[in-house]
Design a protein around this motif. Structure first.
Motif, PDB file in Angstrom:
ATOM      1  N   LEU A  37       2.455 107.968 147.703  1.00 53.68           N
ATOM      2  CA  LEU A  37       1.956 106.766 146.990  1.00 53.68           C
ATOM      3  C   LEU A  37       1.110 107.105 145.510  1.00 53.68           C
ATOM      4  O   LEU A  37       1.523 106.740 144.501  1.00 53.68           O
ATOM      5  N   ALA A  38       0.384 108.377 145.548  1.00 57.71           N
ATOM      6  CA  ALA A  38      -0.145 108.912 144.340  1.00 57.71           C
ATOM      7  C   ALA A  38       1.031 109.200 143.290  1.00 57.71           C
ATOM      8  O   ALA A  38       0.914 108.787 142.026  1.00 57.71           O
ATOM      9  N   ALA A  39       2.099 109.854 143.930  1.00 56.64           N
ATOM     10  CA  ALA A  39       3.198 110.127 142.894  1.00 56.64           C
ATOM     11  C   ALA A  39       3.790 108.887 142.430  1.00 56.64           C
ATOM     12  O   ALA A  39       4.161 108.684 141.048  1.00 56.64           O
ATOM     13  N   LEU A  40       3.950 107.675 143.190  1.00 58.28           N
ATOM     14  CA  LEU A  40       4.706 106.495 142.803  1.00 58.28           C
ATOM     15  C   LEU A  40       3.598 105.878 141.576  1.00 58.28           C
ATOM     16  O   LEU A  40       4.090 104.997 140.863  1.00 58.28           O
ATOM     17  N   ALA A  41       2.418 105.932 141.849  1.00 60.33           N
ATOM     18  CA  ALA A  41       1.254 105.460 140.809  1.00 60.33           C
ATOM     19  C   ALA A  41       1.288 106.492 139.592  1.00 60.33           C
ATOM     20  O   ALA A  41       0.550 106.227 138.676  1.00 60.33           O
ATOM     21  N   GLY A  42       2.053 107.713 139.519  1.00 65.09           N
ATOM     22  CA  GLY A  42       1.985 108.644 138.367  1.00 65.09           C
ATOM     23  C   GLY A  42       0.617 109.344 138.436  1.00 65.09           C
ATOM     24  O   GLY A  42       0.168 109.786 137.419  1.00 65.09           O
ATOM     25  N   GLU A  43       0.140 109.566 139.552  1.00 66.78           N
ATOM     26  CA  GLU A  43      -1.360 110.255 139.656  1.00 66.78           C
ATOM     27  C   GLU A  43      -0.975 111.615 140.591  1.00 66.78           C
ATOM     28  O   GLU A  43       0.093 111.829 141.042  1.00 66.78           O
TER      29      GLU A  43
END
Length: 472
Positions: A37-43
């Motif tokens: 999820l963090a990667a999907l949010a660019g985090e």
């Protein structure tokens, strides 16, 4: 298979991706979900734990989720130099009096990166990483180079507390404590093959998929009730001296919006707050405290918290006991009756006469006593029972709201991609427990009501309206 998977909805594709990422990893469900999820949010994500807990394996699997995503991995030590992360100096550029690095194959040109023992780097490396992680830019010579970085997964055994490390630590939105496999999962661990293969993703997410998700997240609505609960949580953390930067709160909101959009929802809901413990604390103990605070507040209105309703019930119980024991006579501080023409009636006079006997007065006189239960008019009793009825009606309505909330949680959990099983179970258990506690308090209110109804009655006088029982 790839074409079939690519035609699926994004939530279904993500559900399949999560299942693939988890395959062969024991007790890493939450880490898999939140890192994705963090990667999907660019985090970025930080995994905190000892060696040998599948931190690097998780990062290697993550990079396969994204189509044409260059991957970079490096283990840092206190002797690491910038060339190891950012590339060697360009000889041709030096010949032209330019101080530039050859970044091909290094972090500035990676989409997904894993940096192990990230805090062991020196301050020069950490300062360069700050800009790269936050702005997706790398200072290369006299100019800034735009980087295609999607997400960095960092790993560390412990988090230092110096100023540079603290600023760098804040760049990781998701921070997870990764512990060795528990005793319950140990047998599953032993059954794994010695050489665990990194699974392939049938239909990795394209740049178009990520762009569409970002646009959808931009339109997700943030309801006032969620914002208000975030404000309460901020006060809770401030009282505990847990500092959370303004930047982090903004990123948390974006993470929740991304979670909602990835599940096809148009707005954030209360249950999305399950993502917060990993974003607000760096140690497992504090994360558990935040999780416990959330599970006791999600779906529960402050006005109907069992401890607050208990105070109301206890106030009514105390009042009915007081009125049951009250009498109509007024005693002075020494315990002697104060005489007043409006209370000395015939039956009182008879009681006094019997108590006095042959006493002649003076220091040795028998103290005059008289007991008669106080009587109450119908107006008084109706006021007391009416106040209880009002509270019982509100409690009954709220218990129906709780049941609807439990149903809402079950529906959310059935299609949720990011909520952990432990959080869902804890939230449901608390909601059910709150309903049961309120039902017991309703029963006590009913008993208090019957106590008011059984008070001695005035024969003809309807009485007066008493002051309401106060319990705030």
């Amino acid at each position: 298979m790839k074409d079939t998977t690519a035609s699926m909805s994004l939530p279904d594709r993500l559900r399949q991706i999560i299942a693939t990422l988890k395959h062969g990893l024991v007790e890493r469900d939450e880490a898999v979900r939140l890192v994705l999820l963090a990667a999907l949010a660019g985090e970025h994500s930080l995994l905190i734990g000892p060696p040998g807990t599948a931190k690097s394996e998780l990062a290697r699997r993550l990079h396969r989720v994204f189509e044409e995503a260059p991957y970079f991995e490096r283990l840092l030590t206190r002797f690491s130099v910038p060339e190891e992360l950012f590339g060697p100096l360009s000889i041709s550029a030096l010949e032209q009096d330019r101080y530039e690095r050859q970044t091909r194959g290094f972090l500035p040109e990676a989409s997904i990166a894993f940096i192990d023992e990230v805090f062991k780097a020196n301050s020069a490396i950490l300062n360069a990483l700050l800009t790269l992680l936050n702005e997706r830019e790398f200072d290369n010579g006299a100019g800034r180079q735009r980087c295609p970085l999607v997400s960095v997964v960092g790993a560390t055994n412990e988090v230092p507390d110096d100023e540079v490390a603290e600023a760098f630590f804040d760049r990781f939105l998701v921070r997870l404590t990764v512990a060795p496999v528990s005793n319950e999962g140990f047998m599953d661990l032993l059954s794994l093959p010695a050489a665990l293969e990194t699974p392939c993703i049938d239909a990795p997410l394209s740049e178009a998929d990520r762009s569409a998700l970002t646009k959808a997240a931009d339109t997700v609505v943030m309801p006032a009730e969620v914002s208000e609960l975030l404000a309460e949580l901020r006060d809770f953390l401030s009282a505990r001296d847990t500092a959370v930067s303004d930047r982090r709160w903004v990123k948390i909101v974006w993470l929740m919006k991304t979670a909602a959009a990835s599940e096809g929802r148009a707005q954030v809901v209360l249950w999305d707050l399950c993502l917060l413990p990993a974003c607000l604390a760096s140690d497992a103990e504090t994360q558990v405290e935040i999780s416990d605070w959330l599970t006791t507040r999600l779906g529960v209105q402050a006005a109907f918290l069992p401890e607050r309703v208990t105070r109301a019930v206890e106030a009514f119980e105390a009042q009915v006991m007081l009125e049951q024991r009250a009498n109509d006579l007024d005693f002075d501080e020494s315990g002697r009756l104060r005489f007043s023409p409006d209370v000395v009636t015939e039956d009182i006079a008879e009681g006094i006469a019997g108590a006095v006997g042959d006493a002649k007065g003076g220091a040795g006189a028998t103290r005059m006593t008289y007991q008669r239960k106080r009587r109450y008019g119908q107006i008084h009793i109706d006021a007391r029972t009416g106040q209880i009825d009002d509270l019982m009606q509100r409690l009954a309505a709220y218990r129906e709201t709780l049941q609807a909330c439990i149903a809402s949680l079950a529906q959310f959990d059935a299609q949720a991609l990011w909520m952990s099983r432990a959080f869902a179970d804890a939230a449901r258990t608390h909601l059910e427990g709150t309903g049961e506690a309120l039902a017991q308090l309703e029963a006590r209110l009913g008993q208090a009501r019957r106590g008011f109804e059984a008070l001695p009655r005035l024969d003809a006088d309807p009485g007066t309206v008493p002051d309401p029982v106060r319990f705030d």
